[in-house]
Design a protein around this motif. Sequence first.
Motif, PDB file in Angstrom:
ATOM      1  N   SER A 271      17.318  30.894  28.508  1.00  0.00           N
ATOM      2  CA  SER A 271      16.417  30.103  29.255  1.00  0.00           C
ATOM      3  C   SER A 271      14.897  30.209  28.558  1.00  0.00           C
ATOM      4  CB  SER A 271      16.034  31.018  30.849  1.00  0.00           C
ATOM      5  OG  SER A 271      17.438  30.853  31.455  1.00  0.00           O
ATOM      6  N   ASP A 272      14.478  31.545  28.095  1.00  0.00           N
ATOM      7  CA  ASP A 272      13.373  31.577  27.472  1.00  0.00           C
ATOM      8  C   ASP A 272      13.385  30.443  26.189  1.00  0.00           C
ATOM      9  OD1 ASP A 272      10.399  32.853  27.003  1.00  0.00           O
ATOM     10  OD2 ASP A 272      11.490  33.534  25.232  1.00  0.00           O
ATOM     11  N   ALA A 273      14.454  30.721  25.193  1.00  0.00           N
ATOM     12  CA  ALA A 273      14.560  29.659  24.055  1.00  0.00           C
ATOM     13  C   ALA A 273      14.413  28.251  24.588  1.00  0.00           C
ATOM     14  CB  ALA A 273      15.952  29.883  23.294  1.00  0.00           C
ATOM     15  N   GLN A 274      15.148  27.775  25.708  1.00  0.00           N
ATOM     16  CA  GLN A 274      15.145  26.442  26.128  1.00  0.00           C
ATOM     17  C   GLN A 274      13.604  26.078  26.509  1.00  0.00           C
ATOM     18  OE1 GLN A 274      18.139  26.175  29.179  1.00  0.00           O
ATOM     19  NE2 GLN A 274      19.819  25.953  27.807  1.00  0.00           N
ATOM     20  N   ARG A 275      12.953  27.235  27.248  1.00  0.00           N
ATOM     21  CA  ARG A 275      11.788  26.664  27.594  1.00  0.00           C
ATOM     22  C   ARG A 275      10.970  26.480  26.662  1.00  0.00           C
ATOM     23  NH1 ARG A 275       7.280  29.594  28.153  1.00  0.00           N
ATOM     24  NH2 ARG A 275       8.349  31.600  27.470  1.00  0.00           N
ATOM     25  N   GLN A 276      10.839  27.399  25.543  1.00  0.00           N
ATOM     26  CA  GLN A 276      10.244  27.245  24.259  1.00  0.00           C
ATOM     27  C   GLN A 276      10.487  25.748  23.619  1.00  0.00           C
ATOM     28  OE1 GLN A 276      10.324  30.593  21.754  1.00  0.00           O
ATOM     29  NE2 GLN A 276       9.647  32.086  23.611  1.00  0.00           N
ATOM     30  N   ALA A 277      11.887  25.464  23.613  1.00  0.00           N
ATOM     31  CA  ALA A 277      12.170  24.460  22.825  1.00  0.00           C
ATOM     32  C   ALA A 277      11.697  23.113  23.638  1.00  0.00           C
ATOM     33  CB  ALA A 277      13.847  24.228  22.731  1.00  0.00           C
ATOM     34  N   GLU A 278      11.796  23.231  25.016  1.00  0.00           N
ATOM     35  CA  GLU A 278      11.072  22.053  25.732  1.00  0.00           C
ATOM     36  C   GLU A 278       9.634  21.897  25.379  1.00  0.00           C
ATOM     37  OE1 GLU A 278      12.693  19.738  27.339  1.00  0.00           O
ATOM     38  OE2 GLU A 278      14.509  20.557  26.950  1.00  0.00           O
ATOM     39  N   ILE A 279       8.887  23.019  25.459  1.00  0.00           N
ATOM     40  CA  ILE A 279       7.561  23.018  24.883  1.00  0.00           C
ATOM     41  C   ILE A 279       7.311  22.343  23.840  1.00  0.00           C
ATOM     42  CG2 ILE A 279       5.526  24.592  24.636  1.00  0.00           C
ATOM     43  CD1 ILE A 279       6.644  26.152  26.721  1.00  0.00           C
ATOM     44  N   ILE A 280       8.132  22.816  22.617  1.00  0.00           N
ATOM     45  CA  ILE A 280       7.734  22.433  21.315  1.00  0.00           C
ATOM     46  C   ILE A 280       8.175  20.957  21.286  1.00  0.00           C
ATOM     47  CG2 ILE A 280       8.439  22.726  18.882  1.00  0.00           C
ATOM     48  CD1 ILE A 280       9.137  25.450  19.528  1.00  0.00           C
ATOM     49  N   ARG A 281       9.339  20.451  22.031  1.00  0.00           N
ATOM     50  CA  ARG A 281       9.659  19.166  22.060  1.00  0.00           C
ATOM     51  C   ARG A 281       8.886  18.264  22.690  1.00  0.00           C
ATOM     52  NH1 ARG A 281      14.059  19.913  24.322  1.00  0.00           N
ATOM     53  NH2 ARG A 281      15.406  20.308  22.478  1.00  0.00           N
TER      54      ARG A 281
END
Length: 291
Positions: A216-226
């Motif tokens: 979840s944290d990785a997906q959250r960070q990925a969405e932020i970066i995206r």
Amino acid sequence: MRFLIPIVVLAAVTVLSAIFIVDEREKALVLQFGRVVSTKEEPGLYFKIPLIQEVVRYDDRILSRDIDPLEITPLDDRRLVVDAFARYRIFDVNQFRQAVGVGGIATAENRLDSILRAETREILGSVSSNDILSSDRAALMLRIRNGAIDEARALGIEIIDVRLKRTDLPAENLDATFERMRAEREREATDERARGNEAAQRVRAQADRTVVELTSDAQRQAEIIRGEADARRNAIFAQAFGQDPEFFEFYRSLTAYDRALQGNNSSMVMSPDSEFFNYLKSPSGVAAPSQ
């Protein structure tokens, strides 16, 4: 002379029958018509009246007596078969003779067996089987000896020691005991496995939760970066559009052509005058002015 030889021989036999020797390993009683007239406890050469007196010898050494195995029931009702032995000596031959009569050692040992068996049952029956099988058994053996001393002294016997050689379960109880022990070990093994499975479940649950949290944290960070990348891209597009709107429109048209005119797309029908073909119909690549 012929009559003298038998007399000499008879005299020699009489003298020899009047002499007896007591060695250091024994004690002797001189009996006259079954009554004790003399006690010989020191080693040496002694005399008695031939044909009238007789000598009865008793062993003065420490003797050993094995007690027949007997079954006892301790306080916890766990039956045991006890095998013991005793060491004793005759300390008073006069009293010993009066107590056992002509039966001698055999009669004395039978009576000693009865005394020791009774004491063993009484002492070992007053404690638990764990006490009998533990290091406390030395104290129990001493209690058996002390309890039997007074009765044995009435026989002219001194009990020196009592020892338990073996303490086993009865043969008919061995299988049941082994099955009970096996069931107990299997129960402990089942409990250990259950505790192990419980610990494993906790570890797996913790690992799964950690995976979910990290994912979840990785997906959250990925969405932020995206999102940040999309914002930067849109900013660049907006800046480019502001610098040259006509080029930006041309670029967007080419992108639309690339996505629309692929071989695996569905068929579409459009008018040749559609604004979609503005750049295709322009020889200079400039969008035709709208009518």
